[in-house]
Scaffold this active site. Structure first.
Site, mmCIF file in Angstrom:
data_model
loop_
_atom_site.group_PDB
_atom_site.id
_atom_site.type_symbol
_atom_site.label_atom_id
_atom_site.label_comp_id
_atom_site.label_asym_id
_atom_site.label_seq_id
_atom_site.Cartn_x
_atom_site.Cartn_y
_atom_site.Cartn_z
ATOM 1 C CG HIS A 135 -6.285 -8.406 0.883
ATOM 2 N ND1 HIS A 135 -6.531 -9.678 1.305
ATOM 3 C CD2 HIS A 135 -6.926 -7.598 1.757
ATOM 4 C CE1 HIS A 135 -7.301 -9.647 2.387
ATOM 5 N NE2 HIS A 135 -7.551 -8.392 2.669
ATOM 6 C CG ASP B 292 -13.096 -4.932 7.307
ATOM 7 O OD1 ASP B 292 -12.405 -4.336 6.455
ATOM 8 O OD2 ASP B 292 -12.780 -6.048 7.772
ATOM 9 C CD GLU C 174 -10.036 -8.352 9.224
ATOM 10 O OE1 GLU C 174 -10.941 -9.102 8.855
ATOM 11 O OE2 GLU C 174 -9.121 -7.990 8.436
ATOM 12 C CD GLU C 175 -6.688 -7.389 6.098
ATOM 13 O OE1 GLU C 175 -6.975 -8.567 5.858
ATOM 14 O OE2 GLU C 175 -7.273 -6.436 5.576
ATOM 15 C CG ASP D 49 -9.288 -4.611 3.753
ATOM 16 O OD1 ASP D 49 -9.723 -4.473 4.903
ATOM 17 O OD2 ASP D 49 -8.918 -5.701 3.297
ATOM 18 C CG HIS E 273 -9.201 -4.116 9.938
ATOM 19 N ND1 HIS E 273 -8.068 -4.008 9.164
ATOM 20 C CD2 HIS E 273 -10.171 -4.611 9.142
ATOM 21 C CE1 HIS E 273 -8.356 -4.443 7.938
ATOM 22 N NE2 HIS E 273 -9.618 -4.798 7.891
#
Lengths: 465, 465
Positions: free
Chosen positions: A424, A354, A326-327, A292, A280
């Protein structure tokens, strides 16, 4: 004559001459990735020239443009953008928080708003804070002990789980549903311990949901660093009347136009059978989203480039798909599956990366037993590359919506020990990605794509949902 | 009655109740390492409070004192220092180097003296420089093209080798023997491309030997960073008359007193059968030696602590040995074996960790086929911890001298992709070690020690040398 025979025998028994076509092709793939890979350069640009790519942001749009241009330059058969509307949530000015043990005696702590959260009131929110180890404790405490307070979710990830994603799964309900559940008992806000196995000072964001909670009953939610969570917990034991203050000005805007980026090598024999490899393109906004999932995007792009460079022509149509959002919405993955369904495309295989750009260990496979066994039958081909995990399990969030089509789904499984150090958070940056580890991941993906293309999937009943 | 029977059947067939004693003990080991490990704290002290521990240095002595004190505190049956004389080589003031494409037009490059090298003349050494890809090229060039020049060894590590230690083995002759061989053709000095798979600005030191070269014929040797090696190589193609200047003031002193640090849990059943677990306490001086080999030392110390904490009492005598002087002399390993031989001690197993504190992947085993098969028979016990490499091969430099005794030797095999980014360089520091990866290594070692102790080695012919 005898010497000639002996020589022929020796030649025939040397490893070189007994190498199978598959062994040779896979060696060519790994060699190409490790000597002439492009993934690391692409990631450098995505991370250091563009940066964090939150859905709906200017950076996300730059990433769409950049990766489209790079795919165009690879000489694929088709490259296109697939439109998709995405949510646009913006963090606003940096968050600020402290706890207060007695009037005026405050300690600042690092927090960040959870993705999708509402803002605090303009002047911030200050209230007593009550610690819980999870959602189930709310009922025990009841309205009497929660109403008018901030709830502090402080269940840590379980360090004894070898797969750190299992430890994440065991905690993430606090982040996803903590606000909704606490609001039911009259809480004013929630603070969630970061999903991080390490003790450090980085708050880790991530998505949370309000579900059908009416807008005027939505309470703000933020993550706090693990070090600060420990400090706050100790402080609360010494002084249960500790107050917590936080201020955040995040905001949800109307959906905006964005895109999945898609490139294709059309199959030479079965052009109507589609195989997808992807990651993503969006990321959170705090770091630059290198692990990520910048890593998964550039690896997927390099799968097509590497196969092309080694001279392999897929029998089936091979698509790289860089999914958007995606997130915080999964709109890209859903849109791709929706369009595939509308067009009646036959998807036979999808592989997502991912889980970070770390040393690859293998795959998780979401398919029928027959198809899992087929892949496990290739174990020996992967052994020289130290790929040893071929387990039944999930695949990837973005390719999940394709599942109904009865295809084989798989996810790359890199070593997971360091992933949640960066996930994140502000420190998910290019420097944390090792070039060889990233390249080995791309080669591992390309090798599975090669084998799936060459041998096809095992005809089987539709996989049950 | 029926219900009772059914219940008994269910209980007997649930995973918990069918867990074997070995599975339980190994789980207890991993849990202890991941929730209550000491390795990371010890490494923090060794790296950040003591620093690089070159043989014969004050830091090396501090490390001896510190680890002895820490082992004393563990309540082992015996802790002692084993005296060993070690070489003392000192780097002196920082090295300096540049290349000169035309008079006065110079470019500075990062170098470091190789361990054991002589100094340049006081004013430095300046000469034309000739690039070779390895020792075998010297003969082709001959005295005519080498005499009076500096030889630049520039064969890079092979990036296509998945095990980076194999790539290292394929290059390290340039560092070890480059000076001796070039001196035979009248070279004035040698510059060696750092043993590093990455392109960066860190020169990597490491040992070199003069063998029986007379003292007045010894030429200085230094490593150059990979980035600078690339730049120098390109520059030489454009301007073969480029001169190179370097200055280093390193010096070999007389041997000094040092120690192996040893701690022991005396065997409860077979006290005369000794098992060793260890790493080397000395390091190079540029970084703080966290991966090489602070990691191996603290893991080995934690093996004894973890086994004790889980309540396991070894049947055989278990020793942690922190060897001195692996890097530039191997005196500690040789001394330990010599004393063991003198005392007629029966060593049955030795395990070394000297490949960095990265995620463990398995073991290399130097033993008879029967003993390798025994260890491979435990594969399933290690599978939940993603330990999958059980290969015939080398073990560790320090335990190698024990080999004649016919014991089983093994080396921990961590993931090797990042090791040579840091090896022998300024950036081998504590920050590059991940706590969980380090702890998983300690647990993996403790688990093998447990199994070897419990089941003993397979009686076999002496392993051939």
């Amino acid at each position: 004559m005898r010497i000639v025979l002996l020589l022929a025998f020796l030649l025939a028994s040397t490893p070189f001459f007994s190498q199978t076509e598959d062994e040779k092709q896979i060696k060519a793939i790994y060699d190409m990735a490790l000597t002439n890979g492009k993934a690391y350069d692409w990631l450098n640009y995505l991370s250091n020239q563009i940066g964090g790519r939150l859905s709906g942001s200017v950076q996300a749009q730059h990433a769409v443009d950049y990766t489209k241009t790079q795919l165009d330059a690879l000489g694929l058969d088709k490259v296109w953008l697939q439109p998709v509307m995405v949510p646009k949530w913006v963090r606003g000015i940096p968050e600020f928080a402290y706890f207060e043990t007695s009037p005026g005696l405050t300690t600042n702590v690092p927090i960040c708003a959870l993705g999708g959260s509402v803002a605090t009131p303009d002047g911030g929110l200050k209230a007593n804070i009550v610690e819980v180890k999870g959602l189930e404790e709310l009922e025990k405490l009841g309205k009497a002990k929660i109403e008018g307070k901030i709830v502090f979710y402080n269940r840590p990830m379980d360090p004894t789980l070898i797969n750190t994603f299992s430890a994440y799964s065991g905690c993430v309900d606090q982040r996803a549903s903590g606000a909704v559940e606490a609001a039911k008992y009259g809480a004013l806000g929630v603070i969630v311990r970061s999903m991080n196995l390490r003790l450090d000072d980085y708050p880790h964001t991530g998505s949370m949901r309000y579900g059908d909670t009416p807008v005027n009953q939505r309470i703000p939610a933020a993550a706090i660093s693990t070090n600060a969570a420990e400090l706050l917990s100790t402080t609360l034991k010494l002084n249960p009347n500790t107050k917590f203050y936080f201020k955040q000005s995040c905001k949800q805007y109307d959906d905006v136009q964005s895109y999945n980026v898609i490139g294709e090598i059309t199959g030479s024999t079965y052009p109507n059978e589609v195989m997808v490899v992807g990651g993503h393109l969006d990321s959170w906004d705090l770091g630059d989203g290198s692990h990520d999932d910048g890593a998964g995007c550039v690896q997927s792009m390099d799968v097509l480039r590497i196969l092309k460079k080694t001279g392999y022509k897929p029998k089936r149509t091979l698509r790289v798909v860089l999914f958007m959002n995606e997130e915080n919405g999964m709109r890209g993955g859903n849109k791709y599956a929706e369009v595939a369904h509308e067009k009646n495309e036959k998807h036979v295989f999808a592989l997502e990366s991912d889980s970070g750009g770390f040393t690859p260990r293998g795959f998780s496979i979401d398919a029928s037993e027959e198809n899992i066994e087929q892949i496990q039958g290739w174990k020996n081909l992967f052994e020289p590359y130290l790929i040893h995990v071929f387990q039944k399990g999930g695949s990837g969030a973005d390719i999940g919506p394709l599942k109904d089509e009865g295809i084989v789904l798989a996810g790359l499984k890199p070593d997971s020990q360091r992933y949640f150090d960066y996930h994140h958070a502000e420190n998910d940056t290019f420097e944390q990605v090792n070039k060889r580890e990233l390249e080995l991941g791309a080669a591992t993906m390309a090798s599975l794509i090669y084998l799936m293309d060459k041998y096809g999937t095992v005809p089987t009943q539709k996989v049950k949902g």
